[in-house]
Design a protein around this motif. Structure first.
Motif, PDB file in Angstrom:
ATOM      1  N   UNK A  23       0.843  -1.191   0.000  1.00 40.67           N
ATOM      2  CA  UNK A  23       0.000   0.000   0.000  1.00 40.67           C
ATOM      3  C   UNK A  23       0.885   1.250   0.000  1.00 40.67           C
ATOM      4  N   UNK A  24       0.264   2.416   0.030  1.00 43.90           N
ATOM      5  CA  UNK A  24       0.975   3.681  -0.091  1.00 43.90           C
ATOM      6  C   UNK A  24       2.055   3.818   0.984  1.00 43.90           C
ATOM      7  N   UNK A  25       3.202   4.394   0.607  1.00 41.80           N
ATOM      8  CA  UNK A  25       4.290   4.537   1.570  1.00 41.80           C
ATOM      9  C   UNK A  25       4.033   5.730   2.496  1.00 41.80           C
ATOM     10  N   UNK A  26       4.857   5.835   3.543  1.00 38.24           N
ATOM     11  CA  UNK A  26       4.646   6.863   4.558  1.00 38.24           C
ATOM     12  C   UNK A  26       4.766   8.265   3.980  1.00 38.24           C
ATOM     13  N   UNK A  27       5.675   8.451   3.028  1.00 38.14           N
ATOM     14  CA  UNK A  27       5.877   9.771   2.423  1.00 38.14           C
ATOM     15  C   UNK A  27       4.827  10.101   1.370  1.00 38.14           C
ATOM     16  N   UNK A  28       3.975   9.114   1.054  1.00 38.50           N
ATOM     17  CA  UNK A  28       2.906   9.262   0.063  1.00 38.50           C
ATOM     18  C   UNK A  28       3.436   9.623  -1.335  1.00 38.50           C
ATOM     19  N   UNK A  29       4.641   9.136  -1.638  1.00 40.48           N
ATOM     20  CA  UNK A  29       5.207   9.344  -2.966  1.00 40.48           C
ATOM     21  C   UNK A  29       4.895   8.170  -3.893  1.00 40.48           C
ATOM     22  N   UNK A  30       4.834   6.979  -3.327  1.00 40.37           N
ATOM     23  CA  UNK A  30       4.515   5.783  -4.095  1.00 40.37           C
ATOM     24  C   UNK A  30       3.167   5.262  -3.631  1.00 40.37           C
ATOM     25  N   UNK A  31       2.171   5.269  -4.511  1.00 41.14           N
ATOM     26  CA  UNK A  31       0.810   4.955  -4.104  1.00 41.14           C
ATOM     27  C   UNK A  31       0.575   3.478  -3.836  1.00 41.14           C
ATOM     28  N   UNK A  32       1.423   2.635  -4.356  1.00 36.71           N
ATOM     29  CA  UNK A  32       1.284   1.216  -4.077  1.00 36.71           C
ATOM     30  C   UNK A  32       0.697   0.420  -5.228  1.00 36.71           C
ATOM     31  N   UNK A  33       0.916  -0.885  -5.166  1.00 34.40           N
ATOM     32  CA  UNK A  33       0.436  -1.783  -6.216  1.00 34.40           C
ATOM     33  C   UNK A  33       0.364  -3.196  -5.652  1.00 34.40           C
ATOM     34  N   UNK A  34      -0.098  -4.131  -6.453  1.00 35.35           N
ATOM     35  CA  UNK A  34      -0.157  -5.496  -5.959  1.00 35.35           C
ATOM     36  C   UNK A  34      -0.589  -6.494  -7.015  1.00 35.35           C
ATOM     37  N   UNK A  35      -0.397  -7.766  -6.684  1.00 37.73           N
ATOM     38  CA  UNK A  35      -0.833  -8.878  -7.517  1.00 37.73           C
ATOM     39  C   UNK A  35      -1.939  -9.631  -6.781  1.00 37.73           C
ATOM     40  N   UNK A  36      -2.991  -9.968  -7.523  1.00 38.02           N
ATOM     41  CA  UNK A  36      -4.157 -10.647  -6.957  1.00 38.02           C
ATOM     42  C   UNK A  36      -4.504 -11.821  -7.857  1.00 38.02           C
ATOM     43  N   UNK A  37      -4.886 -12.953  -7.256  1.00 34.42           N
ATOM     44  CA  UNK A  37      -5.217 -14.097  -8.100  1.00 34.42           C
ATOM     45  C   UNK A  37      -6.070 -15.127  -7.397  1.00 34.42           C
ATOM     46  N   UNK A  38      -6.671 -15.972  -8.184  1.00 34.03           N
ATOM     47  CA  UNK A  38      -7.456 -17.093  -7.661  1.00 34.03           C
ATOM     48  C   UNK A  38      -7.176 -18.325  -8.512  1.00 34.03           C
ATOM     49  N   UNK A  39      -7.012 -19.449  -7.839  1.00 31.35           N
ATOM     50  CA  UNK A  39      -6.853 -20.742  -8.497  1.00 31.35           C
ATOM     51  C   UNK A  39      -8.021 -21.590  -8.016  1.00 31.35           C
ATOM     52  N   UNK A  40      -8.794 -22.158  -8.942  1.00 31.89           N
ATOM     53  CA  UNK A  40     -10.040 -22.780  -8.506  1.00 31.89           C
ATOM     54  C   UNK A  40     -10.577 -23.791  -9.514  1.00 31.89           C
ATOM     55  N   UNK A  41     -11.514 -24.601  -9.022  1.00 28.60           N
ATOM     56  CA  UNK A  41     -12.242 -25.550  -9.856  1.00 28.60           C
ATOM     57  C   UNK A  41     -13.676 -25.053 -10.045  1.00 28.60           C
ATOM     58  N   UNK A  42     -14.338 -25.557 -11.077  1.00 29.09           N
ATOM     59  CA  UNK A  42     -15.766 -25.293 -11.216  1.00 29.09           C
ATOM     60  C   UNK A  42     -16.565 -26.574 -11.011  1.00 29.09           C
TER      61      UNK A  42
END
Length: 487
Positions: free
Chosen positions: A121-140
């Motif tokens: 998430x965003x750093x303390x100095x608020x210069x880098x807003x943050x990013x991330x990877x999200x995923x799901x592995x699943x069956x139907x």
């Protein structure tokens, strides 16, 4: 029975987050784990609060400490934690635990899933807003193979708590969509923004894999991201797979070529080859840290008001066959492209273009929507360490060779053009081939559409076979007429 009133219109009713989580919780077969790193356990929280989570959540964890995370998932080669490689390790590890700890004999109907994210998430100095990877592995279905949806996001909010809440909403939308909208992936993509706004989060990469997505072309899904306004640009590599632009451009020298490439011509490739030779000779340009990208704007993909997806695939296939990376952007103006690159690198940049494109850059009408007009645009375009490599053209009326020395811009822009020209921002590509200067994409396209010969010599070597073999750009093999057969 629902009451309807004359004049009612049908619309898509967006389920609440509680309804989405509760529907999954009440399904006695859907069962899985949540592994969230870096932004709390916001997604899992929605499922706990909805009720009935005991039949859905096998385990919820957050390996927040780096040492514990490394002990569980292993150490990454680059030492980083918010990466696609880390996310994939998390999904694989947690799913292996599910399979090992719950036997199919006792759980013949269980549909397993693992949801994971690794986020900064965003750093303390608020210069880098943050990013991330999200995923799901699943069956139907219980006996089915696993499917995966993996995406990369960028936060736009400037408060860590708000970013955490946004991540929880996105994660809930992803899990719900994976199970109940997998048959309509384009809709699944749009539904990721349920209860979210585009000024909260940007999704700039997404990949689908597995049997339920076997007919999905991830390049087209990338196109949907730009088309739906979820991101400004997406990118895929020479192998045709989606790649994260930030990973490609980070701290690199960048040479970009914009065009319609409909189809790519010998002129396009000559422009690339000659400009690249000049670019890598520039001071501070390391060839090993240089990337080339062929950029297509969204406006160039439109045909009769709508994007022709098959046409897009045709262009992409040809460029990838030539070993090139392709970027699809929503940037109509060149200065926005340079701004975008500047988010990832401070190294040198180059733009290779033809005379007509450079003349258009100096047309004021393209900058009327900017408060500072063309001066603001040019300040953003040329304040970086950027050069334009200009490929000459022949005047179709007079046959005169037009270069940076004699091209005509709009009269009011003449002095501004001279300023950039004399300061070395515009450089002529002097090693050119006059024999190919009369080649134009639209002429090739017309010949292909009309079944006329002669276009084969206008495209790069090898691409004519691809156009014929895969019927690109509407190519069809026409039967020989009687007169042709006699010959």
């Amino acid at each position: 029975m629902d009451i309807t009133i004359k004049g009612d219109k049908e619309f898509n009713d967006i389920p609440s987050l509680k309804s989405k989580a509760l529907r999954i919780n009440l399904n006695e077969n859907i069962y899985g784990t949540f592994a969230e790193i870096g932004a709390g356990q916001e997604t899992c929280r929605h499922f706990f609060r909805a009720g009935g989570a005991s039949g859905t959540i096998a385990k919820a964890m957050s390996a927040y400490d780096k040492d514990f995370s490394d002990a569980i998932y292993g150490v990454e080669d680059d030492g980083r934690y918010v990466t696609e490689a880390r996310l994939r390790k998390m999904l694989t590890h947690e799913m292996d635990l599910m399979e090992n700890r719950l036997t199919r004999e006792k759980n013949p109907n269980k549909i397993f899933f693992t949801y994971a994210n690794t986020v900064a998430t965003i750093d303390f100095a608020k210069q880098f807003k943050g990013h991330g990877w999200v995923g799901i592995k699943y069956q139907v279905e219980a006996t089915g193979e696993y499917n995966e949806i993996i995406l990369h996001l960028r936060f736009k909010e400037t408060d860590a708590r708000l970013q955490q809440e946004t991540l929880g909403v996105l994660g809930t939308n992803l899990i719900y969509g994976a199970f109940y909208k997998y048959n309509e992936p384009k809709k699944l993509l749009r539904y990721l923004y349920d209860h979210l706004d585009k000024d909260q989060i940007e999704i700039d990469t997404i990949n689908f894999s597995g049997p339920v997505f076997k007919n999905i072309d991830n390049r087209l899904m990338s196109l949907q991201l730009v088309k739906n306004g979820m991101t400004d640009a997406v990118m895929f590599g020479p192998d045709g797979t989606n790649v994260l632009p930030a990973r490609v451009f980070y701290k690199k020298n960048i040479l970009a070529l914009r065009g319609s490439f409909r189809p790519v011509t010998k002129v396009n490739m000559a422009m690339y080859e000659k400009s690249y030779e000049m670019f890598i000779k520039e001071n501070k340009v390391d060839e090993d840290k240089t990337v080339v990208v062929f950029e297509i704007t969204l406006s160039n993909l439109r045909a009769e008001g709508e994007i022709d997806e098959q046409d897009f695939i045709d262009r992409a296939d040809l460029l990838c066959s030539l070993g090139q990376s392709v970027m699809i952007s929503n940037f109509q103006e060149y200065f926005k492209v340079v701004e975008y690159f500047s988010n990832y690198t401070k190294a040198r940049m180059g733009l290779a273009m033809g005379v007509s494109n450079l003349v258009d850059i100096f047309d004021e009408k393209y900058y009327r929507h900017i408060s500072g007009g063309i001066l603001e645009a040019f300040g953003k375009l040329f304040f970086k360490d950027l050069k334009v490599y200009l490929y000459p053209m022949k005047d179709p009326a007079t046959g005169e060779l037009i270069t940076s020395e004699n091209l005509k811009v709009y009269p009011r822009m003449k002095e501004l053009y001279k300023f950039f020209k004399y300061n070395g921002k515009v450089i002529d590509i002097e090693d050119y081939d006059e024999s190919i200067m009369n080649i134009f994409s639209r002429e090739i396209l017309n010949k292909i559409a009309n079944g006329e010969p002669g276009w084969e010599s206008m495209v790069p070597e090898g691409t004519e076979d691809l156009i014929k073999e895969y019927r690109l750009f509407g190519y069809t093999r026409r039967p020989l007429t009687l007169s042709r057969k006699r010959k």
